[in-house]
Write a protein that holds these residues in place. Structure first.
Motif, short mmCIF file in Angstrom:
data_model
loop_
_atom_site.label_atom_id
_atom_site.label_comp_id
_atom_site.label_asym_id
_atom_site.label_seq_id
_atom_site.Cartn_x
_atom_site.Cartn_y
_atom_site.Cartn_z
N ALA A 12 0.83 -1.21 0.00
CA ALA A 12 0.00 0.00 0.00
C ALA A 12 0.86 1.25 0.00
O ALA A 12 0.50 2.27 0.58
CB ALA A 12 -0.93 -0.01 1.22
N GLY A 13 2.01 1.18 -0.68
CA GLY A 13 2.92 2.31 -0.72
C GLY A 13 2.62 3.28 -1.85
O GLY A 13 1.52 3.30 -2.42
N LYS A 17 -0.68 3.66 -4.67
CA LYS A 17 -1.60 4.80 -4.68
C LYS A 17 -1.66 5.45 -6.05
O LYS A 17 -2.72 5.88 -6.50
CB LYS A 17 -1.18 5.81 -3.61
N SER A 36 -1.22 -4.86 3.79
CA SER A 36 -0.02 -4.13 4.18
C SER A 36 0.40 -4.63 5.55
O SER A 36 -0.45 -5.04 6.35
CB SER A 36 -0.27 -2.62 4.23
N THR A 38 1.39 -2.79 7.76
CA THR A 38 0.88 -1.76 8.67
C THR A 38 -0.61 -1.59 8.45
O THR A 38 -1.05 -1.23 7.35
CB THR A 38 1.59 -0.42 8.42
N ASN A 41 -1.94 1.71 6.92
CA ASN A 41 -1.72 1.89 5.49
C ASN A 41 -2.74 1.10 4.68
O ASN A 41 -3.25 1.59 3.66
CB ASN A 41 -0.31 1.44 5.11
N GLN A 44 -6.09 2.90 4.95
CA GLN A 44 -6.10 4.16 4.22
C GLN A 44 -6.37 3.95 2.73
O GLN A 44 -7.10 4.72 2.11
CB GLN A 44 -4.76 4.88 4.41
N LEU A 45 -5.78 2.91 2.15
CA LEU A 45 -6.00 2.65 0.73
C LEU A 45 -7.35 1.97 0.48
O LEU A 45 -8.06 2.30 -0.48
CB LEU A 45 -4.88 1.77 0.17
N THR A 55 -3.81 -7.43 7.32
CA THR A 55 -2.40 -7.50 7.70
C THR A 55 -1.91 -8.95 7.63
O THR A 55 -0.77 -9.24 7.96
CB THR A 55 -2.17 -6.95 9.12
#
Length: 327
Positions: A12-13, A17, A36, A38, A41, A44-45, A55
């Motif tokens: 999800a880096g 995005k 992800s 995290t 992250n 958020q996506l 996770t």
């Protein structure tokens, strides 16, 4: 295959995005799940698209609504994540470079062929209308016999040992981040592995390549002069030079135009008036392959991905660049 293909994204880096900005415009694709390490992250996506955040990578892949997997983790994790998805029978689109070395790429390809599952390297450059037109000009003989290709891809980044670009544990350096585009483009144009490789590089303080230059010679005497850098900004252009003329491709890795020049006359141009960066082209290609029952893509075959990885290995061997995880 369903009319709307459900995708699970691993990673999800930043690249994910960017991809999502184009992906969300596809009418036959839907983001179903995001993994992800995290949780924040992943959430958020996933949240804006009604997708589920994970996770636990295996649990995400096993989600029955996930029809295909996009791998966008750092280079050194590609094999692990791609092979897990392939073992579980999910088609995989894996970011470039496929893996940090040819041995890992071969393992991925072997897994795909053993399980009979689709696998493709996300070398998005191949799928742009501009790139396809360039290859048509070449194959039609518009510039005569092709003798030479030049390509450069460089940008200037502040050295940060914690960044994946500079971290040897994450297969950092210019070659695998942006040089792969130039090597792959030469492979596309000349259609074979180089028979001779000459190169030089300069290292960062962390030991990865800050910049490199190489000359590749191919079976029929064609040559490619390539340059990549994470410490120097360059024009980021390809020139393909033949006996009758040449082709210029600005920003070749994500092209919006190309020019066909015969002698000193502009003979033809192509422009891509797309909205967005163009990641949708490669996802559309995957969808077409899956619906046709194909196990790999004709524009970037698995054997070619192996060959490109072997060339990257040869370059690094000439510099003595070995990543810590390679032993």
């Amino acid at each position: 295959m369903k009319s709307v293909i459900g995708w699970g994204f691993i990673g999800a880096g930043g690249i994910t995005k960017r991809v999502m900005n184009d992906f969300k415009e596809l009418s036959d694709a839907k983001l179903v799940a995001v993994f992800s390490r995290t949780e924040a992250n992943a959430v958020q996506l996933a949240l804006p698209y009604g997708a589920k955040a994970y996770t636990d990578c295996e649990a995400m892949i096993r989600n029955p609504e996930v029809d295909a997997i996009y791998v966008a983790t750092p280079h050194h994790l590609h094999m692990k994540h791609a092979c897990l998805a392939l073992e579980l029978g999910k088609p995989v689109l894996c970011e470039k470079p496929f893996a940090p070395n040819a041995a890992q790429v071969r393992k991925m390809v072997e897994k795909a062929r053993k399980t009979g599952t689709y696998l493709m390297e996300a070398m998005w450059t191949r799928f742009f209308p501009v790139t396809r037109k360039v290859m048509q000009w070449v194959s039609d003989g518009a510039i005569g016999d092709v003798h030479y290709l030049t390509a450069d891809f460089g940008f200037s980044a502040a050295e940060n040992p914690q960044s994946r670009l500079f971290n040897p544990d994450m297969a950092g350096g210019s070659l695998l981040d942006v040089g792969v585009y130039a090597v792959s483009y030469a492979s596309m144009v000349f259609g074979s592995m180089p028979v001779e490789v000459l190169s030089r590089s300069r290292s960062t303080s962390t030991g990865v390549d800050a910049r490199m230059a190489c000359l590749l010679e191919y079976e029929n005497g064609q040559m490619a002069s390539l340059f990549s850098s994470i410490s120097t900004s360059t024009p980021q252009e390809v020139r393909i030079i033949g006996t009758k003329g040449h082709i210029e491709v600005p920003r070749f890795w994500s092209p919006r135009e190309a020019r066909l020049i015969i002698g000193d006359r502009l003979e033809d141009t192509i422009k891509d008036e797309r909205i967005g960066e163009g990641f949708g082209y490669e996802f559309t290609a995957v969808h077409e392959d899956l619906r046709a029952g194909r196990k790999e893509n004709a524009l970037i075959t698995l054997d070619e991905s192996i060959a490109v990885a072997e060339t990257l290995d040869t370059l690094r061997a000439q510099w003595g660049l070995v990543y810590p995880f390679e032993g």
